[in-house]
Design a protein around this motif. Structure first.
Motif, PDB file in Angstrom:
ATOM      1  N   LEU A   1       0.836  -1.205   0.000  1.00 48.13           N
ATOM      2  CA  LEU A   1       0.000   0.000   0.000  1.00 48.13           C
ATOM      3  C   LEU A   1       0.870   1.254   0.000  1.00 48.13           C
ATOM      4  O   LEU A   1       0.566   2.231  -0.702  1.00 48.13           O
ATOM      5  CB  LEU A   1      -0.924  -0.014   1.214  1.00 48.13           C
ATOM      6  N   ASN A   2       1.952   1.262   0.788  1.00 43.64           N
ATOM      7  CA  ASN A   2       2.856   2.412   0.783  1.00 43.64           C
ATOM      8  C   ASN A   2       3.464   2.617  -0.605  1.00 43.64           C
ATOM      9  O   ASN A   2       3.629   3.752  -1.065  1.00 43.64           O
ATOM     10  CB  ASN A   2       3.976   2.210   1.809  1.00 43.64           C
ATOM     11  N   GLY A   3       3.776   1.518  -1.261  1.00 42.68           N
ATOM     12  CA  GLY A   3       4.306   1.624  -2.618  1.00 42.68           C
ATOM     13  C   GLY A   3       3.297   2.214  -3.584  1.00 42.68           C
ATOM     14  O   GLY A   3       3.650   3.003  -4.469  1.00 42.68           O
ATOM     15  N   MET A   4       2.034   1.841  -3.428  1.00 43.90           N
ATOM     16  CA  MET A   4       0.990   2.418  -4.277  1.00 43.90           C
ATOM     17  C   MET A   4       0.890   3.925  -4.068  1.00 43.90           C
ATOM     18  O   MET A   4       0.690   4.688  -5.027  1.00 43.90           O
ATOM     19  CB  MET A   4      -0.356   1.753  -3.976  1.00 43.90           C
ATOM     20  N   ALA A   5       1.025   4.361  -2.822  1.00 44.76           N
ATOM     21  CA  ALA A   5       0.986   5.801  -2.550  1.00 44.76           C
ATOM     22  C   ALA A   5       2.178   6.500  -3.185  1.00 44.76           C
ATOM     23  O   ALA A   5       2.046   7.596  -3.760  1.00 44.76           O
ATOM     24  CB  ALA A   5       0.966   6.040  -1.038  1.00 44.76           C
ATOM     25  N   ASN A   6       3.349   5.887  -3.108  1.00 42.49           N
ATOM     26  CA  ASN A   6       4.538   6.486  -3.724  1.00 42.49           C
ATOM     27  C   ASN A   6       4.410   6.566  -5.240  1.00 42.49           C
ATOM     28  O   ASN A   6       4.947   7.484  -5.874  1.00 42.49           O
ATOM     29  CB  ASN A   6       5.785   5.671  -3.356  1.00 42.49           C
ATOM     30  N   GLU A   7       3.700   5.597  -5.828  1.00 41.44           N
ATOM     31  CA  GLU A   7       3.503   5.601  -7.277  1.00 41.44           C
ATOM     32  C   GLU A   7       2.379   6.539  -7.706  1.00 41.44           C
ATOM     33  O   GLU A   7       2.173   6.758  -8.904  1.00 41.44           O
ATOM     34  CB  GLU A   7       3.183   4.179  -7.756  1.00 41.44           C
ATOM     35  N   GLY A   8       1.631   7.068  -6.741  1.00 45.47           N
ATOM     36  CA  GLY A   8       0.563   7.999  -7.066  1.00 45.47           C
ATOM     37  C   GLY A   8      -0.780   7.374  -7.333  1.00 45.47           C
ATOM     38  O   GLY A   8      -1.719   8.079  -7.732  1.00 45.47           O
ATOM     39  N   THR A   9      -0.922   6.055  -7.111  1.00 43.36           N
ATOM     40  CA  THR A   9      -2.225   5.414  -7.344  1.00 43.36           C
ATOM     41  C   THR A   9      -3.134   5.501  -6.124  1.00 43.36           C
ATOM     42  O   THR A   9      -4.312   5.151  -6.213  1.00 43.36           O
ATOM     43  CB  THR A   9      -2.038   3.935  -7.732  1.00 43.36           C
ATOM     44  N   LEU A  10      -2.597   5.942  -4.970  1.00 41.23           N
ATOM     45  CA  LEU A  10      -3.392   6.197  -3.776  1.00 41.23           C
ATOM     46  C   LEU A  10      -3.023   7.561  -3.220  1.00 41.23           C
ATOM     47  O   LEU A  10      -1.838   7.905  -3.140  1.00 41.23           O
ATOM     48  CB  LEU A  10      -3.143   5.134  -2.699  1.00 41.23           C
ATOM     49  N   SER A  11      -4.040   8.334  -2.843  1.00 44.99           N
ATOM     50  CA  SER A  11      -3.778   9.610  -2.182  1.00 44.99           C
ATOM     51  C   SER A  11      -3.433   9.364  -0.715  1.00 44.99           C
ATOM     52  O   SER A  11      -3.567   8.248  -0.203  1.00 44.99           O
ATOM     53  CB  SER A  11      -4.999  10.517  -2.287  1.00 44.99           C
ATOM     54  N   VAL A  12      -3.017  10.420  -0.024  1.00 42.49           N
ATOM     55  CA  VAL A  12      -2.674  10.285   1.395  1.00 42.49           C
ATOM     56  C   VAL A  12      -3.880   9.811   2.197  1.00 42.49           C
ATOM     57  O   VAL A  12      -3.784   8.924   3.054  1.00 42.49           O
ATOM     58  CB  VAL A  12      -2.145  11.626   1.947  1.00 42.49           C
ATOM     59  N   GLU A  13      -5.040  10.378   1.912  1.00 43.38           N
ATOM     60  CA  GLU A  13      -6.249   9.990   2.641  1.00 43.38           C
ATOM     61  C   GLU A  13      -6.655   8.559   2.304  1.00 43.38           C
ATOM     62  O   GLU A  13      -7.078   7.795   3.185  1.00 43.38           O
ATOM     63  CB  GLU A  13      -7.389  10.957   2.299  1.00 43.38           C
ATOM     64  N   GLN A  14      -6.536   8.179   1.025  1.00 44.64           N
ATOM     65  CA  GLN A  14      -6.877   6.812   0.630  1.00 44.64           C
ATOM     66  C   GLN A  14      -5.921   5.807   1.254  1.00 44.64           C
ATOM     67  O   GLN A  14      -6.331   4.725   1.679  1.00 44.64           O
ATOM     68  CB  GLN A  14      -6.847   6.702  -0.898  1.00 44.64           C
TER      69      GLN A  14
END
Length: 659
Positions: free
Chosen positions: A197-210
């Motif tokens: 999940l942290n990797g998805m956030a770093n890639e931009g597929t998840l926002s901070v809130e998501q």
């Protein structure tokens, strides 16, 4: 109208979205997208290779890597002894840990795969890098004693290199080598899920809130219970992907949990018990398990053809048949077998594009589990499925989908004759059935236990007189097997082109072209392929290998090689090969210039290549031709080329200019 689209948000994971009006013609290419991220017909990348691993593959494997409890000890052991025998259970992330260890300890991050069939006692590292072996052949492992490992350590230290040998949990090792052996302890699936999940956030597929919403869900039932019940790191990846859909794409937590539960072996058993007395449902279940994510029309048609074959095995219960001229609709039937229609995607045939509605089970791994149980647990069912497949008409993508799924199941089978089930497909007169066998072998060869059996089978088939078997061998080289074992693949293709048993047909030539074409998609294999073509040009004229090499070099010089249309294969020209290191081209060009069948084509190819380059490129051509001249020994073909270049560049006489 700045407020027209205010608050209007579109999420498109694959494909194209348009907002507003579009005028005129719009052409969009390459929209064929599958749920697993692989384009239709794309060559499956192997998990283990012989040769360098592309850096992007290494990065992708380590995206969600979590250091297990055993990592620090393994790292210290590898740093000190340069050799690590890493023992772990299948599916526990052992190979991922091996890649992480080698990446951390090598300054350049270069990782190279070694052929598990070759022994390590006489092996010499060629450069500073991390080397990895997926398992070790039993006969090679017996020679890997304490003396051999100490010598191997010295050789690795001399090159500033490291080696990890992945050892299956059930393999026995001599007591003397235990100092080099360490057990891999799988990381927690929950830690893997959070890292993903942290990797998805770093890639931009998840926002901070998501991301916050998804991470918080990890400790809520039922996701907490699912993660606690699983041991495999892959379960953490699956949970993370479902929670991404919950956080970003409005999937309900209940639906996400159902999808996760539906992919288990228990779910497969429950499903098969629910359809065992209904021919219609059982046929649909088996079809989806084998051809998951194929179009609904293909699934329905193939299931209808399977029903008569199953009628003697499964009979509807009394009163179950309904006197209904329509029967149940596709949505009801799919729901009964825990499957669904995926959103429409664009499909591509050789001549046109079309819409496709893929059919898949709700659980990510349910198809694998269902086919495994059908194949291995129910007497005679694998023979029914194979007989059914042999009678089916071809549909694009069926060979790849069915072949890979069958290969995955064969890895779970037992007995010395596991591969014999593929014989009817390997010997088929239909090219798609031969490709199915090739895709299956590409999966099986990745299994350390069965890899040697696949190699032996392919060597045997490559020597048979029957052209169908030779085509299957070449097709196997045109997939993940060729990319995983390029040395082995080139040797197989060399044997396939041995025509002592009789003339070879165009089907064999096309299959060999597909095999070499796939190898050429990766730069690391180009020198090997060019060298083999040069060797074949040096054989006696009109032999199969010489004839094939002439065709291949003709294509390189004019239009690109291979001269076939094959999904996943890009045509390579002489200029493409020259753009890299041109040293391997020197003997090939020299051999072509000395061949009367190729001289004119090579002269034309060199001229076209030179004219397409800028001034710096032309200087490289001059240097290249100088190297060819130095290696030629004054060959007649080179003299003809040089005279032609002088003649073309000579100034036009004044009298002729006036005319």
């Amino acid at each position: 109208m700045p407020s027209t689209y205010e608050g209007n948000e579109q999420r498109v994971r694959d494909g194209l979205a348009l907002m507003g009006n579009a005028y005129g013609a719009i052409t969009v290419n390459n929209l064929t997208v599958r749920r697993d991220g692989e384009a239709e017909g794309k060559i499956a990348k192997p998990r283990f290779r012989e040769g360098p691993y592309p850096p992007e593959e290494v990065g992708d494997r380590l995206r969600a890597f979590v250091e297990p409890r055993s990592y620090a000890l393994c790292k210290e052991a590898l740093r000190g002894r340069r050799v690590l025998l890493l023992r772990g259970e299948s599916g526990s992330g052992t190979s991922t840990a091996a890649f992480a260890l080698l990446r951390d300890l090598t300054g350049n991050g270069r990782i190279i795969g070694l052929d598990s069939a070759n022994g390590l006692t006489d092996w010499q590292p060629s450069m500073s890098a991390g080397y990895v072996v997926q398992g070790n052949a039993p006969e090679a492992g017996e020679r890997l004693d304490e003396v051999a490992l100490n010598q191997l350590t010295d050789r690795l230290r001399g090159k500033d290199a490291y080696l990890v040998v992945i050892v299956n949990q059930v393999s026995t090792l001599p007591r003397a080598v235990q100092l080099w052996c360490h057990n891999h302890i799988a990381p927690s699936p929950r830690d893997v899920a959070q890292a993903r999940l942290n990797g998805m956030a770093n890639e931009g597929t998840l926002s901070v809130e998501q991301l916050r919403k998804a991470v918080n869900s990890l400790d809520l039932p039922p996701f907490r219970d699912i993660l606690a019940a699983e041991r495999s790191p892959g379960a953490g990846v699956d949970v993370a992907e479902e929670l991404r859909e919950v956080a970003a794409n409005r999937r309900t937590p209940e639906a996400a949990a159902d999808n996760l539960r539906a992919g288990t072996a228990e779910a497969a058993k429950k499903l098969l018990n629910s359809v065992r007395r209904n021919v219609d449902d059982l046929a649909l279940t088996a079809t989806i398990a084998l051809l998951e994510e194929q179009d609904r029309s293909v699934v329905e048609r193939f299931a209808a053809q399977l029903r008569p074959l199953l009628s003697t095995r499964a009979t509807p219960s009394p009163g179950e048949a309904i006197d209904d001229l329509l029967g149940r609709d596709i949505d009801d039937r799919l729901a009964k077998v825990q499957a669904r229609l995926l959103p429409r995607i664009a499909g591509t045939s050789r001549s046109h594009r079309y819409w496709s509605e893929p059919v898949a089970f709700r659980g990510k791994h349910l198809g694998e589990q269902v086919l495994r149980r059908l194949w291995l647990d129910y007497e005679g069912f694998s023979e029914v499925l194979m007989a059914w497949m042999r009678e089916l008409p071809y549909e694009p993508g069926v060979d790849r989908a069915a072949g890979r799924r069958i290969g995955q199941v064969l890895c779970q089978a037992s007995g010395p004759d596991v591969l014999r089930q593929l014989d009817p497909f390997a010997g088929s007169s239909l090219s798609w059935q031969r490709r199915l066998a090739a895709h299956a072998l590409g999966e099986v060869v990745q299994d350390a236990m069965l890899s040697a059996a696949v190699r032996a089978q392919l060597r045997q088939w490559s020597r048979l007189k029957a052209p169908e078997m030779r085509c299957t061998v070449a097709e196997a080289c045109a997939g993940s097997l060729g990319l995983a074992l390029p040395h082995f693949a080139v040797d197989l293709l060399h044997t396939v082109l041995d025509a002592k048993g009789g003339p070879l047909g165009d089907d064999v030539y096309r299959a060999v072209s597909a095999g070499l074409g796939v190898l050429l998609t990766e730069d690391a294999n180009r020198e090997r392929v060019v060298g083999k073509l040069t060797t074949w040009l040096g054989e006696t004229r009109d032999t199969a290998r010489h004839t094939y090499a002439v065709r291949a070099v003709h294509a390189l010089c004019d239009g690109g090689f291979p001269a076939i249309n094959r999904a996943g294969v890009r045509k390579v020209t002489l200029a493409d090969l020259f753009a890299g290191s041109w040293e391997p081209l020197v003997p090939l060009v020299l051999a072509a210039l000395d061949d009367d069948q190729l001289h004119d084509a090579m002269v034309k190819g060199l001229s076209s290549m030179e004219s397409s380059l800028g001034p710096d490129g032309r200087l490289r051509v001059e240097a290249f031709l100088g190297a060819v001249a130095k290696a030629s020994g004054g060959s007649r073909g080179l003299r003809r080329l040089l005279f032609a270049r002088i003649r073309d560049r000579a100034p036009v006489p004044a009298r002729e200019a006036v005319r």
